[in-house]
Design a protein around this motif. Sequence first.
Motif, PDB file in Angstrom:
ATOM      1  N   PRO A   4       0.805  -1.212   0.000  1.00 61.80           N
ATOM      2  CA  PRO A   4       0.000   0.000   0.000  1.00 61.80           C
ATOM      3  C   PRO A   4       0.841   1.265   0.000  1.00 61.80           C
ATOM      4  N   GLY A   5       2.123   1.171   0.288  1.00 63.65           N
ATOM      5  CA  GLY A   5       2.985   2.338   0.320  1.00 63.65           C
ATOM      6  C   GLY A   5       2.980   2.978   1.698  1.00 63.65           C
ATOM      7  N   ASP A   9       8.779   2.970   4.166  1.00 63.95           N
ATOM      8  CA  ASP A   9       9.373   2.211   3.069  1.00 63.95           C
ATOM      9  C   ASP A   9      10.412   3.034   2.304  1.00 63.95           C
ATOM     10  N   LEU A  10      10.398   4.341   2.481  1.00 62.28           N
ATOM     11  CA  LEU A  10      11.329   5.212   1.781  1.00 62.28           C
ATOM     12  C   LEU A  10      12.563   5.481   2.633  1.00 62.28           C
ATOM     13  N   PRO A  11      13.734   5.565   2.013  1.00 66.27           N
ATOM     14  CA  PRO A  11      14.931   5.955   2.760  1.00 66.27           C
ATOM     15  C   PRO A  11      14.872   7.439   3.088  1.00 66.27           C
ATOM     16  N   PRO A  12      15.737   7.926   3.958  1.00 64.72           N
ATOM     17  CA  PRO A  12      15.786   9.368   4.209  1.00 64.72           C
ATOM     18  C   PRO A  12      15.930  10.150   2.908  1.00 64.72           C
ATOM     19  N   ALA A  13      15.437  11.368   2.909  1.00 68.82           N
ATOM     20  CA  ALA A  13      15.321  12.135   1.666  1.00 68.82           C
ATOM     21  C   ALA A  13      16.633  12.268   0.914  1.00 68.82           C
ATOM     22  N   GLU A  14      17.729  12.545   1.602  1.00 68.85           N
ATOM     23  CA  GLU A  14      18.997  12.734   0.900  1.00 68.85           C
ATOM     24  C   GLU A  14      19.499  11.431   0.278  1.00 68.85           C
ATOM     25  N   TYR A 112       4.096  12.038  -1.425  1.00 64.56           N
ATOM     26  CA  TYR A 112       4.816  11.934  -0.148  1.00 64.56           C
ATOM     27  C   TYR A 112       5.612  13.213   0.068  1.00 64.56           C
ATOM     28  N   TRP A 113       5.643  13.695   1.287  1.00 65.73           N
ATOM     29  CA  TRP A 113       6.405  14.905   1.595  1.00 65.73           C
ATOM     30  C   TRP A 113       7.420  14.622   2.702  1.00 65.73           C
ATOM     31  N   GLY A 131       1.504   2.300  -5.864  1.00 68.07           N
ATOM     32  CA  GLY A 131       2.490   2.412  -6.922  1.00 68.07           C
ATOM     33  C   GLY A 131       3.877   2.750  -6.433  1.00 68.07           C
ATOM     34  N   LEU A 132       4.066   2.934  -5.125  1.00 66.81           N
ATOM     35  CA  LEU A 132       5.367   3.358  -4.609  1.00 66.81           C
ATOM     36  C   LEU A 132       6.467   2.364  -4.935  1.00 66.81           C
ATOM     37  N   SER A 133       6.181   1.074  -4.785  1.00 65.51           N
ATOM     38  CA  SER A 133       7.235   0.073  -4.982  1.00 65.51           C
ATOM     39  C   SER A 133       7.748   0.059  -6.413  1.00 65.51           C
TER      40      SER A 133
END
Length: 215
Positions: A4-5, A9-14, A112-113, A131-133
């Motif tokens: 579902p996202g 699941d995302l790494p840190p922004a940098e 995502y922000w 759709g994130l993956s």
Amino acid sequence: MHNPGRPEDLPPAEELWADAAALAVLSAGVRSDYLEGAEPDEHGLRSRDNQNGWWTLSRWPHGRMLLCGIDEDYSDTIMDPPIDLLAGAPDWLPADYLDSPFGGPEMYGLLYWWDGSWGRAPYPDDLTDDGLSSLAPGSHEHYRPALLACASDAEEAGAAYDGLLAAARARTVDEATLTRLFGALDAERLKAELRATADLAAALAIARSTGLTRA
């Protein structure tokens, strides 16, 4: 695998920026209609797949970032009625940009922000995939096998490829990093398999402009 996202699941922004910028470096260094790539734009990085969707990763003041896009095959957020992806969004989100990320109106499947951590609108419990993956800008799965198939030395090319991604996160990409990778590719195979040629100068220019070099 459907997901579902989730912000976690995302790494840190940098880190995400470095991975996405590495994709832009590869796209500039090996231009091919067979490979979905990325490129810099006025606000950050973007990618458009003519068949399946698009994403942008943009930078904003105070270290903030914005990831948005859609996978037209998997973004279940565009159900009827669609999910309000701006629900709970912070007031710093750039409205003008969101109205026209590619110079015209776009349909969104995810948003995502980043402001010290990733956030997004709440999803219903039964949503299976946003759709994130498949859209994650740091995903290079399609580039690695394609380039290794065109390598004169696949083992060396694989090591050089991994070295580029590590150097991107460390912001130490240089000419030697790229020479090692492109030097392991066979020009004839690139032309035959991907209808592409290697352009080290273009790749290095993108590495510099996206902040992946020491300078």
